[in-house]
Design a protein around this motif. Structure first.
Motif, short mmCIF file in Angstrom:
data_model
loop_
_atom_site.label_atom_id
_atom_site.label_comp_id
_atom_site.label_asym_id
_atom_site.label_seq_id
_atom_site.Cartn_x
_atom_site.Cartn_y
_atom_site.Cartn_z
N LEU A 61 0.89 -1.24 0.12
CA LEU A 61 0.05 -0.01 -0.04
C LEU A 61 0.80 1.10 -0.10
CD1 LEU A 61 -2.81 1.06 0.23
CD2 LEU A 61 -2.64 1.08 2.37
N ARG A 99 0.84 4.00 -2.93
CA ARG A 99 0.42 5.39 -2.73
C ARG A 99 1.55 6.15 -3.36
NH1 ARG A 99 -0.38 5.00 2.41
NH2 ARG A 99 -2.55 5.00 2.33
N ALA A 146 -5.56 -5.33 1.40
CA ALA A 146 -4.48 -4.37 0.48
C ALA A 146 -5.26 -3.82 -0.80
CB ALA A 146 -3.40 -5.16 0.37
N ALA A 198 -7.79 -1.51 0.10
CA ALA A 198 -7.17 0.05 0.63
C ALA A 198 -6.58 0.64 -0.68
CB ALA A 198 -6.04 -0.32 1.54
N MET A 199 -6.16 -0.17 -1.70
CA MET A 199 -5.96 0.24 -3.03
C MET A 199 -7.01 1.14 -3.58
SD MET A 199 -3.04 -2.35 -4.26
CE MET A 199 -1.44 -2.78 -3.15
#
Length: 125
Positions: free
Chosen positions: A38, A42, A63, A66-67
């Motif tokens: 992540l 980012r 993950a 979250a991405m």
């Protein structure tokens, strides 16, 4: 040159994938868990993420979620994320789709399968 993100906690699996990707016109960044993935995601633009599902700490499903949340929050383009898993069943496929994955690569990885999937996702081919 295009960049890929390869995420797997197993060093041997990353080494095999890197060997299979050798010679393709792309750079490959490596991460050993979802949290590291992540952070790299980012900070960098990737044309493809290869993400193991089962890792300690933040797993691949978390993950990927979250991405996708980061893409939405920052209005970033959709980055294809492919799951790396030893399980090929309908339940895993459904979980992956719900988490935002674009496809699945089943382990053990096969060189032709990996190269075909990667080359089909990279705009440089």
């Amino acid at each position: 040159m295009e960049r890929l993100l390869l995420v797997d906690d197993a060093e041997a699996q990353r080494a095999i994938a890197l060997l299979f990707l050798k010679g393709l016109p792309c750079e490959v960044d490596e991460a050993v868990d979802g949290a590291q993935a992540l952070e790299l995601f980012r900070a960098n633009a990737y044309v493809l993420v290869l993400l193991d599902l089962e890792m300690p700490g933040m797993n691949g499903l978390d993950a990927a979620r979250a991405m996708r949340a980061l893409e939405a929050a920052e209005q970033r383009h959709h980055t294809p994320i492919l799951a790396l898993t030893a399980h090929e069943d309908e339940g895993h496929a459904r979980q992956c789709a719900q988490a935002g994955f674009d496809g699945i690569l089943v382990k053990p990885l096969r060189r032709p399968d990996l190269r075909e999937l990667v080359s089909s996702r990279l705009p440089v081919f």
